[in-house]
Design a protein around this motif. Structure first.
Motif, PDB file in Angstrom:
ATOM      1  N   ASP A 310      -5.952  51.488 -14.456  1.00 11.09           N
ATOM      2  CA  ASP A 310      -6.620  51.824 -13.585  1.00 11.09           C
ATOM      3  C   ASP A 310      -6.023  51.052 -12.216  1.00 11.09           C
ATOM      4  N   ARG A 311      -5.556  49.801 -12.301  1.00  9.19           N
ATOM      5  CA  ARG A 311      -5.133  49.128 -11.040  1.00  9.19           C
ATOM      6  C   ARG A 311      -3.410  48.802 -11.296  1.00  9.19           C
ATOM      7  N   CYS A 312      -2.883  48.929 -12.354  1.00 11.27           N
ATOM      8  CA  CYS A 312      -1.341  48.284 -12.562  1.00 11.27           C
ATOM      9  C   CYS A 312      -0.510  49.596 -12.864  1.00 11.27           C
ATOM     10  N   ALA A 313      -1.045  50.542 -13.632  1.00 16.24           N
ATOM     11  CA  ALA A 313       0.128  51.405 -14.065  1.00 16.24           C
ATOM     12  C   ALA A 313       0.614  52.191 -12.678  1.00 16.24           C
ATOM     13  N   GLY A 314      -0.029  52.309 -11.764  1.00 11.03           N
ATOM     14  CA  GLY A 314       0.736  53.096 -10.707  1.00 11.03           C
ATOM     15  C   GLY A 314       2.080  52.527 -10.313  1.00 11.03           C
ATOM     16  N   CYS A 315       2.319  51.212 -10.193  1.00  5.17           N
ATOM     17  CA  CYS A 315       3.484  50.558 -10.211  1.00  5.17           C
ATOM     18  C   CYS A 315       4.264  50.156 -11.150  1.00  5.17           C
ATOM     19  N   HIS A 316       3.677  49.628 -12.415  1.00  2.00           N
ATOM     20  CA  HIS A 316       4.578  49.272 -13.462  1.00  2.00           C
ATOM     21  C   HIS A 316       4.675  50.153 -14.426  1.00  2.00           C
ATOM     22  N   LYS A 317       4.001  51.436 -14.420  1.00  2.00           N
ATOM     23  CA  LYS A 317       4.222  52.596 -15.111  1.00  2.00           C
ATOM     24  C   LYS A 317       3.127  52.313 -16.628  1.00  2.00           C
ATOM     25  N   THR A 318       2.889  53.442 -17.046  1.00  2.00           N
ATOM     26  CA  THR A 318       1.782  53.413 -18.182  1.00  2.00           C
ATOM     27  C   THR A 318       2.549  52.874 -19.392  1.00  2.00           C
ATOM     28  N   ASP A 319       3.885  52.856 -19.440  1.00  2.00           N
ATOM     29  CA  ASP A 319       4.661  52.297 -20.529  1.00  2.00           C
ATOM     30  C   ASP A 319       5.301  50.918 -20.319  1.00  2.00           C
ATOM     31  N   GLY A 320       4.803  50.324 -19.134  1.00  2.00           N
ATOM     32  CA  GLY A 320       5.383  49.095 -18.791  1.00  2.00           C
ATOM     33  C   GLY A 320       6.715  49.089 -18.293  1.00  2.00           C
ATOM     34  N   SER A 321       7.415  50.124 -18.016  1.00  2.00           N
ATOM     35  CA  SER A 321       8.987  50.065 -17.715  1.00  2.00           C
ATOM     36  C   SER A 321       9.080  49.696 -16.393  1.00  2.00           C
ATOM     37  N   GLY A 322       8.119  49.599 -15.312  1.00  4.09           N
ATOM     38  CA  GLY A 322       8.164  49.238 -14.062  1.00  4.09           C
ATOM     39  C   GLY A 322       9.153  50.257 -13.047  1.00  4.09           C
ATOM     40  N   GLU A 323       9.845  49.893 -11.978  1.00  2.00           N
ATOM     41  CA  GLU A 323      10.478  50.502 -11.226  1.00  2.00           C
ATOM     42  C   GLU A 323      11.669  49.739 -10.890  1.00  2.00           C
ATOM     43  N   ASN A 324      12.880  50.036 -11.159  1.00  2.00           N
ATOM     44  CA  ASN A 324      14.167  48.953 -11.138  1.00  2.00           C
ATOM     45  C   ASN A 324      14.221  48.846  -9.340  1.00  2.00           C
ATOM     46  N   GLY A 325      14.274  47.503  -9.232  1.00  2.00           N
ATOM     47  CA  GLY A 325      14.334  47.151  -7.776  1.00  2.00           C
ATOM     48  C   GLY A 325      13.164  47.065  -6.965  1.00  2.00           C
ATOM     49  N   MET A 326      11.911  47.495  -7.619  1.00  2.00           N
ATOM     50  CA  MET A 326      10.706  47.427  -6.910  1.00  2.00           C
ATOM     51  C   MET A 326       9.557  46.614  -7.677  1.00  2.00           C
ATOM     52  N   PHE A 327       9.377  46.993  -8.951  1.00  2.00           N
ATOM     53  CA  PHE A 327       8.212  46.530  -9.742  1.00  2.00           C
ATOM     54  C   PHE A 327       8.889  46.096 -11.110  1.00  2.00           C
ATOM     55  N   PRO A 328       8.575  44.728 -11.535  1.00  2.00           N
ATOM     56  CA  PRO A 328       9.225  44.116 -12.544  1.00  2.00           C
ATOM     57  C   PRO A 328       8.966  45.197 -14.016  1.00  2.00           C
ATOM     58  N   GLN A 329       9.787  45.240 -14.863  1.00  2.00           N
ATOM     59  CA  GLN A 329       9.540  45.780 -16.294  1.00  2.00           C
ATOM     60  C   GLN A 329       8.775  44.756 -16.918  1.00  2.00           C
ATOM     61  N   LEU A 330       7.647  45.117 -17.335  1.00  2.00           N
ATOM     62  CA  LEU A 330       6.584  44.135 -18.228  1.00  2.00           C
ATOM     63  C   LEU A 330       6.789  44.384 -19.899  1.00  2.00           C
ATOM     64  N   ALA A 331       7.353  45.615 -20.136  1.00  2.00           N
ATOM     65  CA  ALA A 331       7.846  45.959 -21.263  1.00  2.00           C
ATOM     66  C   ALA A 331       8.953  44.795 -21.962  1.00  2.00           C
ATOM     67  N   GLU A 332       8.569  44.355 -23.149  1.00  6.08           N
ATOM     68  CA  GLU A 332       9.664  43.392 -23.777  1.00  6.08           C
ATOM     69  C   GLU A 332      10.199  42.618 -22.824  1.00  6.08           C
ATOM     70  N   ASN A 333       9.436  41.886 -22.011  1.00  6.67           N
ATOM     71  CA  ASN A 333       9.697  40.771 -20.862  1.00  6.67           C
ATOM     72  C   ASN A 333       9.445  39.673 -21.430  1.00  6.67           C
ATOM     73  N   PRO A 334      10.315  38.756 -21.614  1.00  7.40           N
ATOM     74  CA  PRO A 334      10.246  37.425 -22.316  1.00  7.40           C
ATOM     75  C   PRO A 334       9.608  36.422 -21.262  1.00  7.40           C
ATOM     76  N   LEU A 335       9.527  36.544 -20.026  1.00  9.24           N
ATOM     77  CA  LEU A 335       9.096  35.530 -19.345  1.00  9.24           C
ATOM     78  C   LEU A 335       7.398  35.966 -19.351  1.00  9.24           C
ATOM     79  N   ILE A 336       7.116  37.047 -19.913  1.00  8.55           N
ATOM     80  CA  ILE A 336       5.768  37.100 -19.986  1.00  8.55           C
ATOM     81  C   ILE A 336       5.106  36.482 -21.281  1.00  8.55           C
ATOM     82  N   ASN A 337       6.199  36.260 -22.233  1.00  5.72           N
ATOM     83  CA  ASN A 337       5.567  35.800 -23.736  1.00  5.72           C
ATOM     84  C   ASN A 337       5.593  34.553 -23.550  1.00  5.72           C
ATOM     85  N   ASN A 338       5.804  33.580 -22.535  1.00  9.95           N
ATOM     86  CA  ASN A 338       5.513  32.195 -22.559  1.00  9.95           C
ATOM     87  C   ASN A 338       4.183  31.863 -23.041  1.00  9.95           C
ATOM     88  N   ASP A 339       4.051  30.709 -23.830  1.00 10.30           N
ATOM     89  CA  ASP A 339       2.593  30.270 -24.452  1.00 10.30           C
ATOM     90  C   ASP A 339       2.069  30.212 -22.890  1.00 10.30           C
TER      91      ASP A 339
END
Length: 411
Positions: A310-339
């Protein structure tokens, strides 16, 4: 006539030597200026852009507030009456002019690795900065931490006074990267966890909290660190402030804005190669197995997925791929995996604007959602992101979000 010719030749030779000396002095000063950029001196010592290096930046530590001093050549309030030996003692031993002990918010435990020739060039440059009369009360720590003699014990336990020794078995670029990362760039000051005394703790480069932001894991760990980044992607991040995985925000934005965007390409690649090879850390620090993600049937993941679409997929895409140069890729993103999910929670709550650089002057932004999403909702959507599209990380609780919300309200 012979005398006149001889005098003329001597004069010309003297002029040439004077010009050569002036050129060498200029090169030394210019190299010193570049060293000040590599060390990001402005980040701590420039509170007012119209008064470069005149001090006044507050540094919040677990023990209280320190304020970075004036390092212009002003005789009354800066370094105008200092000698090179005074400066060297400060940089490499943490001992200021007159024998007083500095606190390690000034990263002398890293600067101790600097070569004498670099220290001399940096000193030569600082002598050319416009002097500013700006008196700074650097030590604002409460009792008993304001007693500088206590640093003698701290140094005995935490400070290794040593010279940089290049590894003869490694190529020159890796050794250059080691010299920068471990010394002048002092990456570990933010990216290495602290022990209870504020010294380096266990887990070199595995990340630490700085001003309620996570300075992330910069080991070659492919799940939690930067092991999934290519050398060019790491160079792009340091040079431009962003790549497909992340945009520099918080304290790292200041580092990119004032420092790394101006490094030479050779130095950028040297730092990237040193970090990505893991040459400076124990191999076990970057070899942990990736955990299993939470099941998509998990109640928190399910609730978070609804908010995300509802709130995030418009920018970060439904598959978390983001938009290069504008919105970070969330899929397989090691920085998101920090404890620790502090940075992710923070940007969802308060939003963020990435750093603007010469290469990318238009900085992308993340809107704030804390105004209409509850602590539970933010915890759920962050947990969903951290366990989708190849990510796997611990859950985030409403209490974690409430704690960050409270911290942001206090800023």
């Amino acid at each position: 006539m012979k005398t006149l010719i001889g005098f003329t030749l001597l004069s010309l030779a003297g002029t040439a030597l004077t010009a050569q000396a002036a050129s060498t002095e200029y090169q030394d000063i210019e190299h010193g200026r570049y060293l000040s950029v590599l060390g990001d001196c402005a980040a701590c010592h420039t509170a007012n852009e119209e008064q470069p290096l005149a001090g006044g930046v507050s540094l919040e530590t677990p023990f209280g507030t320190l304020v970075a001093p004036n390092i212009t050549p002003d005789a009354e309030t800066g370094l105008g009456n200092w000698t090179f030996e005074d400066f060297k003692g400060t940089m490499t031993e943490g001992i200021g002019k007159g024998g007083y002990h500095l606190y390690p918010a000034m990263p002398y435990p890293a600067y101790t690795l600097m070569r004498d020739e670099d220290l001399r060039d940096l000193w030569a440059y600082l002598r050319t900065v416009s002097p500013v009369n700006h008196d700074v009360e650097a030590n604002q720590l409460p009792f008993p931490f304001n007693i500088r003699l206590a640093m003698m014990g701290w140094n005995w336990l935490n400070f290794d006074d040593r010279d940089f020794q290049p590894d003869p078995d490694r190529p020159d670029d890796i050794n250059r990267g080691a010299y920068l990362v471990e010394g002048l760039d002092h990456c570990g000051t933010c990216h290495t966890p602290r022990n209870f005394m504020g010294g380096d703790g266990d887990g070199k480069f595995t990340g630490a909290i700085v001003d309620d932001w996570l300075a992330p894991n910069i080991t070659p760990d492919p799940h939690k660190g930067i092991g999934g980044w290519s050398e060019d992607e790491l160079v792009e991040y340091l040079k431009t402030g962003g790549n497909r995985f992340d945009f520099a925000s918080g304290p790292m934005a200041d580092e990119v804005r004032h420092s790394s965007q101006y490094w030479t390409d050779d130095d950028l690649h040297a730092v990237a190669r040193y970090l990505l090879t893991g040459a400076g850390i124990d191999e076990t620090a970057s070899s942990a197995d990736a955990p299993e993600p939470l099941a998509q049937s998990n109640a928190q993941v399910q609730a978070g997925s609804k908010i995300y679409f509802d709130r995030c997929a418009g920018c970060h895409k439904t598959d978390g791929s983001g938009e290069n140069g504008m919105f970070p890729q969330l899929a397989e993103n090691p920085l998101i995996n920090n404890d620790n999910a502090s940075s992710l929670i923070r940007v969802v709550l308060a939003g963020s604007r990435a750093v603007d650089t010469d290469a990318k002057p238009t900085a992308p932004a993340m809107p704030a959602f804390g105004w209409d999403l509850s602590d539970d909702q933010i915890a759920n959507v962050v947990t969903f992101v951290r366990n989708s599209w190849g990510n796997a990380a611990p859950t985030v609780s409403a209490g974690d979000v409430a704690e960050m919300r409270k911290a942001l309200q206090g800023e």
